[in-house]
Design a protein around this motif. Structure first.
Motif, short mmCIF file in Angstrom:
data_model
loop_
_atom_site.label_atom_id
_atom_site.label_comp_id
_atom_site.label_asym_id
_atom_site.label_seq_id
_atom_site.Cartn_x
_atom_site.Cartn_y
_atom_site.Cartn_z
N LEU A 150 0.69 -1.07 0.61
CA LEU A 150 -0.25 0.12 0.33
C LEU A 150 1.03 1.13 -0.46
O LEU A 150 0.93 1.92 -0.68
N THR A 151 1.82 1.11 0.92
CA THR A 151 2.49 2.53 1.38
C THR A 151 4.58 2.17 0.61
O THR A 151 4.53 0.98 1.05
N ALA A 152 5.15 2.72 0.07
CA ALA A 152 6.48 3.21 0.72
C ALA A 152 6.83 3.89 1.69
O ALA A 152 6.52 4.01 2.46
N PRO A 153 8.43 3.01 2.23
CA PRO A 153 8.66 3.22 3.43
C PRO A 153 9.65 4.28 3.83
O PRO A 153 9.63 4.19 2.31
N LYS A 154 9.37 4.70 4.56
CA LYS A 154 9.87 6.30 4.28
C LYS A 154 11.54 6.77 5.32
O LYS A 154 12.10 7.39 5.64
N THR A 155 10.96 5.12 7.04
CA THR A 155 12.66 5.43 7.94
C THR A 155 12.70 4.14 7.50
O THR A 155 12.81 3.15 6.81
N GLU A 156 14.15 3.94 8.21
CA GLU A 156 15.31 3.09 7.62
C GLU A 156 14.36 2.18 8.31
O GLU A 156 13.80 0.19 8.46
N LYS A 157 13.59 1.80 9.44
CA LYS A 157 12.41 0.34 10.43
C LYS A 157 10.65 0.49 9.30
O LYS A 157 11.13 -0.30 9.47
N GLU A 158 11.50 1.25 9.44
CA GLU A 158 9.43 1.05 7.60
C GLU A 158 10.58 0.39 6.31
O GLU A 158 9.73 -0.43 6.33
N LEU A 159 11.62 0.92 6.56
CA LEU A 159 12.13 -0.33 5.20
C LEU A 159 12.68 -1.58 5.87
O LEU A 159 12.33 -2.66 4.91
#
Length: 232
Positions: A149-158
């Protein structure tokens, strides 16, 4: 055999999905829609981009090489334990609406094929991390379309995104799905790098395919035969 007829109607072959029909590949053809300001000028300018030996235009090749370099960066991100759960449709609809309002939605989880089964996953990790994903499968051909649904913005989201892609592919393999394909914005090198890290190959570039907020961006097409090791 059908490709030539579509080409005569103005479509161009933009990619393929190996093993989409079990033993046969699927070809993806596209045409730029008149009225898209970002592409209309180039379409009618009478000029074509310079091509590399592989057939990519120079800009596309430059972006893809940046994705290849980013694989090591994504691999170096500390992994997180990812939990998969299957949410209710109402929860998914709410998450999609929120992502659209925020201009972050990579997809609205619209139908891609016919006679398909759609599964949703909420991928979570400690610290309140959450990612929504959808998988559309065709039982007759054992293929799957994986959407984030969305792309990561932060290292943790990545880290969450990388772990989620791996776990979802493992789950599809357990369900005896043969092939899987996905899309990513071509200009998002970190998100795109997640796919080759987990065994996907780039098998196409779809022009202006993703509507991201108020702009349209090209999309890399990624494909993987799930029975093969994810050797990157």
């Amino acid at each position: 055999d059908e490709c030539s007829a579509w080409v005569r109607m103005g479509f161009a072959r933009e990619g393929n999905i190996p093993g989409f029909y079990k033993r046969s590949d699927a070809f993806v053809l596209g045409a730029l829609v008149v009225g898209d300001d970002d592409y209309e000028e180039n379409e009618h300018s009478g000029t074509r981009p310079a091509l590399t030996e592989s057939g990519d235009d120079v800009e596309t090749d430059r972006v893809y090489q940046a994705v290849r370099r980013a694989i090591k960066d994504v691999e170096a991100v500390p992994p997180v334990a990812v939990k998969l759960s299957q949410p209710k449709q109402a929860e998914v609809d709410k998450a999609v609406a929120a992502a659209v309002r925020a201009g972050r939605a990579l997809s609205g989880f619209e139908p891609f094929g016919r006679d398909v089964v759609r599964s949703y996953f909420q991928c979570t990790a400690r610290g309140g991390l959450s990612l929504w994903a959808s998988v559309e499968t065709q039982a007759c051909f054992n293929n799957a379309f994986l959407e984030l649904l969305t792309a990561p913005k932060t290292e943790k989201e990545l880290a969450l995104t990388s772990g989620a892609v791996k776990q979802i592919c493992d789950e599809l393999l357990r369900r005896e799905v043969v092939s899987c394909f996905a899309l990513s914005p071509a200009d998002d090198t970190r998100l795109s790098a997640v796919f080759p890290l987990h065994g996907f190959r780039r098998t196409g570039l779809l022009r202006g395919h993703i509507a991201l907020g108020s702009r349209r961006v090209d999309a890399f097409l990624w494909s993987r035969k799930l029975a093969q090791p994810a050797d990157g």
